[in-house]
Write an enzyme that holds these catalytic residues in place. Structure first.
Site, PDB file in Angstrom:
ATOM      1  N   ASP A   1       0.919  -1.077   0.040  1.00 27.01           N
ATOM      2  CA  ASP A   1       0.204  -0.075  -0.456  1.00 27.01           C
ATOM      3  C   ASP A   1       0.495   1.655   0.015  1.00 27.01           C
ATOM      4  O   ASP A   1       2.082   0.926   0.356  1.00 27.01           O
ATOM      5  CB  ASP A   1      -1.153  -0.025   1.372  1.00 27.01           C
ATOM      6  CG  ASP A   1      -1.930  -1.228   1.228  1.00 27.01           C
ATOM      7  OD1 ASP A   1      -2.660  -1.562   0.067  1.00 27.01           O
ATOM      8  OD2 ASP A   1      -2.557  -1.369   2.086  1.00 27.01           O
ATOM      9  N   PRO A   2       0.691   2.194  -0.466  1.00 22.20           N
ATOM     10  CA  PRO A   2       1.354   3.573  -0.761  1.00 22.20           C
ATOM     11  C   PRO A   2       1.892   3.968   0.480  1.00 22.20           C
ATOM     12  O   PRO A   2       2.989   4.290   1.056  1.00 22.20           O
ATOM     13  CB  PRO A   2      -0.024   4.288  -1.305  1.00 22.20           C
ATOM     14  CG  PRO A   2      -0.799   3.795  -1.949  1.00 22.20           C
ATOM     15  CD  PRO A   2      -0.979   2.797  -1.631  1.00 22.20           C
TER      16      PRO A   2
END
Length: 299
Positions: free
Chosen positions: A39-40
Site C-alpha cells: 500500500d502507498p
C-alpha cells in the site's frame, strides 16, 4: 540491461506501480514487474523483476512474508488504517483499562491457521471491479474469508497510551510472520474487534519476502541507472529455491519440453541450472518426473 532481481526499500507515499515505473526508466526496459503489492502508506521490501526475471516473480509472490506494524487500539476506520476517518471510537476508560493479558489472549486467537476476511478496500476484484474502487464509490463490499497462517504475531516493546485531542488510544509495535495473502490491516481490525475497542494500522513496513531481506534493498532516493544493483536471475533463484544441477543433455531436453527423472528431494518449485550456472527452468513434480513450469532461454 541484464535480467535480474532488484530489491527496493519502498518509501511511504509511493504505490508499487510508481516504483515499477521508476525502475522502467532506470533499467531502460518495459519488461519490469513486482512480486507483491505494498500500500502507498507502507514502506519496505519490494521485489522488482527485470526482463526475464519477470517470469521468476510468479514463484516469489507466494513466499512467506514478515512485517513490522504499529497498531492503534481504541478506534476502527473505514480502511482499517490511518488513511480514513473513524467509524467508531472507544471510551477512554475502556482503552486505559486494557491489560497485557487481555491483549495477549486476543493475539493468541489470531495466530496459527485462521480464516481472515480481507479489508474491504483491498485490491481483490468483486464483479470485475477492485473492492477499494467499489467502497470509494459508496457501495457496500463484503468479502469472503480466506485461509491464511500467522506464524508469529508478537508485541515489540511496551504498549503506550496516546492522547489525541479528546481521544485516547493504546499503541504498540508488532512483528508478524505470515503466509502470502495475509492482510495486516485486517489483523489490526480483528484484534481491536476481539478486544471490543476497535483497531487499525498507523504504520507498516515489510522486512522480508522469503529469504530476501529489506537489509539487502536499495533506497529509491537519488537512485540512478549507474547505481542500480541487479541480482542476476540465477543467483536470485538459488537464494530462494531448491536447485537441480543439470547435464548439458538435461538442459537441452528441458528447453525442448521434455521431462527429467525426479532425483532431488525438497519442495517445488525447483530451480534447474546448466553446467555453466545459467538458470534453465523452474520445475515442479509430476509423478516420478520433473516438468518445466517456465523455461529461461536468455537467463
Amino acid at each position: 540491461m541484464t535480467s535480474g532481481l532488484v530489491l527496493i526499500d519502498k518509501p511511504s507515499g509511493w504505490t508499487s506501480h510508481d516504483v515499477v515505473a521508476r525502475l522502467r526508466k532506470l533499467a531502460g526496459t518495459r519488461r519490469v514487474g513486482h512480486a507483491g503489492t505494498l500500500d502507498p502508506m507502507a514502506t519496505g521490501l519490494l521485489l522488482i523483476g527485470i526482463n526475464s526475471a519477470t517470469k521468476l516473480l510468479t514463484f516469489l509472490v507466494g513466499e512467506d512474508k514478515t512485517y513490522e506494524a504499529t497498531i492503534r487500539l481504541g478506534a476502527s476506520t473505514i480502511t482499517d488504517d490511518k488513511e480514513s476517518e473513524f467509524v467508531q471510537i472507544a471510551d477512554q476508560a475502556v482503552v486505559q483499562a486494557l491489560s497485557a493479558d487481555q491483549i495477549e489472549s486476543a493475539l493468541a486467537g489470531l495466530r496459527g491457521d485462521i480464516q481472515q476476511v480481507p479489508s474491504s478496500v483491498s485490491a481483490i476484484k468483486v464483479d470485475g471491479q477492485r473492492a477499494y474502487a467499489k467502497v470509494r464509490s459508496g457501495d457496500e463490499v463484503k468479502l469472503a474469508a480466506r485461509p491464511v497462517t500467522i506464524k508469529r504475531f508478537e508485541i515489540i516493546g511496551e504498549p503506550r497510551i496516546v492522547v489525541d485531542g479528546t481521544n485516547t488510544f493504546l499503541d504498540f509495535e508488532a512483528v508478524i510472520d505470515c503466509t502470502s495473502g495475509t492482510y495486516i490491516r485486517a489483523l489490526a481490525r480483528d484484534l481491536g474487534s476481539a478486544l471490543n475497542v476497535g483497531g487499525h494500522l498507523t504504520a507498516l513496513r515489510r522486512t522480508k519476502i522469503g529469504n530476501y531481506s529489506v537489509a539487502q534493498a536499495q533506497s529509491l532516493t537519488d537512485l540512478t541507472a549507474e547505481d542500480l544493483v541487479v541480482m542476476p536471475i540465477a543467483e536470485a533463484a538459488r537464494a530462494q529455491f531448491a536447485a537441480r544441477e543439470l547435464s548439458e543433455q538435461d538442459a537441452t531436453d528441458l528447453r525442448h519440453g521434455k521431462r527429467l527423472r525426479a532425483e532431488l528431494e525438497g519442495e517445488a518449485p525447483i530451480a534447474a541450472y546448466s553446467p555453466d550456472g545459467a538458470l534453465v527452468a523452474m520445475l515442479t513434480r509430476s509423478g516420478k518426473d520433473l516438468k518445466s513450469l517456465v523455461v529461461f532461454n536468455d537467463a
